[in-house]
Design a protein around this motif. Structure first.
Motif, PDB file in Angstrom:
ATOM      1  N   VAL A  50       0.852  -1.187   0.000  1.00 18.61           N
ATOM      2  CA  VAL A  50       0.000   0.000   0.000  1.00 18.61           C
ATOM      3  C   VAL A  50       0.888   1.237   0.000  1.00 18.61           C
ATOM      4  O   VAL A  50       1.510   1.575   1.014  1.00 18.61           O
ATOM      5  CB  VAL A  50      -0.949   0.000   1.212  1.00 18.61           C
ATOM      6  N   THR A  51       0.965   1.896  -1.129  1.00 22.82           N
ATOM      7  CA  THR A  51       1.773   3.099  -1.299  1.00 22.82           C
ATOM      8  C   THR A  51       0.865   4.240  -1.756  1.00 22.82           C
ATOM      9  O   THR A  51      -0.271   4.002  -2.175  1.00 22.82           O
ATOM     10  CB  THR A  51       2.872   2.884  -2.346  1.00 22.82           C
ATOM     11  N   ASP A  71       9.780  12.088   0.178  1.00 22.13           N
ATOM     12  CA  ASP A  71       8.645  11.197   0.474  1.00 22.13           C
ATOM     13  C   ASP A  71       7.634  11.901   1.371  1.00 22.13           C
ATOM     14  O   ASP A  71       6.421  11.803   1.161  1.00 22.13           O
ATOM     15  CB  ASP A  71       9.125   9.921   1.175  1.00 22.13           C
ATOM     16  N   TYR A  72       8.149  12.582   2.370  1.00 23.57           N
ATOM     17  CA  TYR A  72       7.271  13.256   3.333  1.00 23.57           C
ATOM     18  C   TYR A  72       6.492  14.381   2.654  1.00 23.57           C
ATOM     19  O   TYR A  72       5.285  14.546   2.872  1.00 23.57           O
ATOM     20  CB  TYR A  72       8.113  13.805   4.479  1.00 23.57           C
ATOM     21  N   CYS A  94       0.519  -4.550   9.717  1.00 25.41           N
ATOM     22  CA  CYS A  94       1.192  -5.463   8.783  1.00 25.41           C
ATOM     23  C   CYS A  94       2.536  -4.897   8.352  1.00 25.41           C
ATOM     24  O   CYS A  94       3.542  -5.621   8.305  1.00 25.41           O
ATOM     25  CB  CYS A  94       0.310  -5.712   7.558  1.00 25.41           C
ATOM     26  N   TRP A  95       2.568  -3.634   8.041  1.00 26.35           N
ATOM     27  CA  TRP A  95       3.811  -2.978   7.604  1.00 26.35           C
ATOM     28  C   TRP A  95       4.859  -3.018   8.712  1.00 26.35           C
ATOM     29  O   TRP A  95       6.020  -3.369   8.474  1.00 26.35           O
ATOM     30  CB  TRP A  95       3.505  -1.539   7.195  1.00 26.35           C
ATOM     31  N   ARG A  96       4.442  -2.721   9.947  1.00 29.00           N
ATOM     32  CA  ARG A  96       5.391  -2.731  11.060  1.00 29.00           C
ATOM     33  C   ARG A  96       5.900  -4.135  11.356  1.00 29.00           C
ATOM     34  O   ARG A  96       7.068  -4.310  11.726  1.00 29.00           O
ATOM     35  CB  ARG A  96       4.743  -2.112  12.303  1.00 29.00           C
ATOM     36  N   ALA A  97       5.040  -5.133  11.218  1.00 31.22           N
ATOM     37  CA  ALA A  97       5.481  -6.514  11.442  1.00 31.22           C
ATOM     38  C   ALA A  97       6.560  -6.898  10.441  1.00 31.22           C
ATOM     39  O   ALA A  97       7.574  -7.515  10.795  1.00 31.22           O
ATOM     40  CB  ALA A  97       4.291  -7.466  11.341  1.00 31.22           C
ATOM     41  N   ARG A  98       6.368  -6.523   9.177  1.00 29.80           N
ATOM     42  CA  ARG A  98       7.373  -6.851   8.146  1.00 29.80           C
ATOM     43  C   ARG A  98       8.648  -6.055   8.368  1.00 29.80           C
ATOM     44  O   ARG A  98       9.750  -6.575   8.167  1.00 29.80           O
ATOM     45  CB  ARG A  98       6.786  -6.598   6.762  1.00 29.80           C
ATOM     46  N   ARG A 156       5.324   6.390   7.049  1.00 24.88           N
ATOM     47  CA  ARG A 156       6.298   5.504   6.421  1.00 24.88           C
ATOM     48  C   ARG A 156       7.272   6.240   5.496  1.00 24.88           C
ATOM     49  O   ARG A 156       8.157   5.611   4.906  1.00 24.88           O
ATOM     50  CB  ARG A 156       5.605   4.377   5.654  1.00 24.88           C
ATOM     51  N   ALA A 157       7.116   7.565   5.370  1.00 21.35           N
ATOM     52  CA  ALA A 157       8.038   8.342   4.543  1.00 21.35           C
ATOM     53  C   ALA A 157       9.447   8.254   5.118  1.00 21.35           C
ATOM     54  O   ALA A 157       9.650   8.375   6.328  1.00 21.35           O
ATOM     55  CB  ALA A 157       7.575   9.793   4.471  1.00 21.35           C
ATOM     56  N   ARG A 158      10.425   8.046   4.246  1.00 18.74           N
ATOM     57  CA  ARG A 158      11.803   7.861   4.702  1.00 18.74           C
ATOM     58  C   ARG A 158      12.731   9.000   4.273  1.00 18.74           C
ATOM     59  O   ARG A 158      13.846   9.112   4.766  1.00 18.74           O
ATOM     60  CB  ARG A 158      12.344   6.535   4.157  1.00 18.74           C
TER      61      ARG A 158
END
Length: 307
Positions: free
Chosen positions: A152-153, A278-279, A225-229, A272-274
């Protein structure tokens, strides 16, 4: 495999951890589907308890829940906190639960026989922290949109919400939803599963800090889900665990629900911006993502809700 333990007496303040599974439901003006959903969870032999977090129900439903909880030591009720949103409500339920496995189930979703067993099996041998999602079905038996999803982006979300991924073949690879793909024959890794029904080991859920309570409604499952990965775990889709999710039963205003979803997505992309770029892009896309989300219930008023 999970070992079934005797339920015994329960205490929401300081539950003693138990073998088996706890099913957590967060209810808010759910309607007629709430009690069949509870019954479907209680019918699972591995379930030591069902924890219902009542964020707000009609007086009639609240009284019925209270009576059921008083009559059964397998049904526990967490109430009195008001409508604090799904993420915070689910965390309250998890803290009150005793099972070594947590199964989060929407209050308008019905677990098929063996669902908890197959979700538990999907997690066996997986690295921590891992999640296992069920195959979410419509009432007619077709797979529901959103049950399994790709990455999901911002771009994939905009193209999916606008339906351009379905209208333009060249953009198909950006489609977030995977329900039109062939059903896997077994457990497979996938970036994102639905919060309508998934299982996670209690220790893994606690290691992740639970749901991010910055989300009021929707997207907290995508975030988890994203944090788990990101933490080195896996997110898997278990097609053998089937759940019928009727959806659109809540008396909550659908426009407000979709607005919350749009705000949640925008928050997730900022989170999730790095890089500074992205931000900046996440902030710039925020109004478009929110607008795309709230347009949908307006379309539903004309064409009816999606399947």
């Amino acid at each position: 495999m999970l070992e079934l333990a005797s339920p015994g007496e329960s205490s929401a303040a300081a539950p003693a951890q138990s073998a088996g599974a706890s099913v957590v439901l967060v209810a808010f003006m759910t309607g007629d589907s709430l009690f069949p959903s509870i019954n479907s969870a209680l019918a699972q032999p591995e379930v030591v308890e069902v924890v219902v977090v009542d964020n707000g129900s009609t007086p009639q439903d609240a009284a019925r829940l209270s009576d059921l909880a008083a009559a059964s030591n397998r049904l526990r009720l967490v109430t009195g906190h008001g409508n604090v949103g799904f993420a915070r409500g689910a965390n309250l339920g998890a803290r009150a639960a005793r099972g070594e496995l947590l199964v989060f189930l929407n209050p308008d979703a019905f677990l098929s026989a063996g669902g908890v067993t197959t979700l538990a099996e999907a997690l066996e041998g997986r690295p921590s922290p891992s999640l296992a999602g069920a195959r979410i079905l419509n009432s007619d038996g077709t797979e529901q949109r959103g049950g399994r999803r790709g990455e999901v982006t911002p771009l994939s979300t905009l193209l999916s919400l606008s339906t351009l991924t379905r209208l333009v073949p060249a953009l198909r690879r950006f489609e977030v939803h995977l329900e039109d793909e062939p059903t896997p024959s077994g457990v497979v890794e996938t970036p994102t599963v639905s919060g309508a029904c998934f299982a996670v080991r209690r220790a893994d859920f606690e290691a992740l800090g639970g749901f991010d309570e910055g989300y009021f409604l929707h997207v907290e499952d995508i975030d988890l889900c994203w944090r788990a990965r990101q933490a080195g775990g896996q997110v898997v889709f278990q097609p053998a665990a089937q759940v019928v999710h009727v959806g659109h039963t809540s008396r909550a205003n659908p426009l407000r629900v979709e607005f919350a979803k749009g705000c949640g997505l925008a928050r997730f992309f900022r989170k999730r911006a790095r890089t500074p770029l992205d931000y900046l892009a996440a902030w710039a896309l925020t109004p478009f993502i929110v607008a795309a989300a709230i347009i949908r219930p307006l379309i539903w008023r004309v064409n009816g809700p999606p399947a």
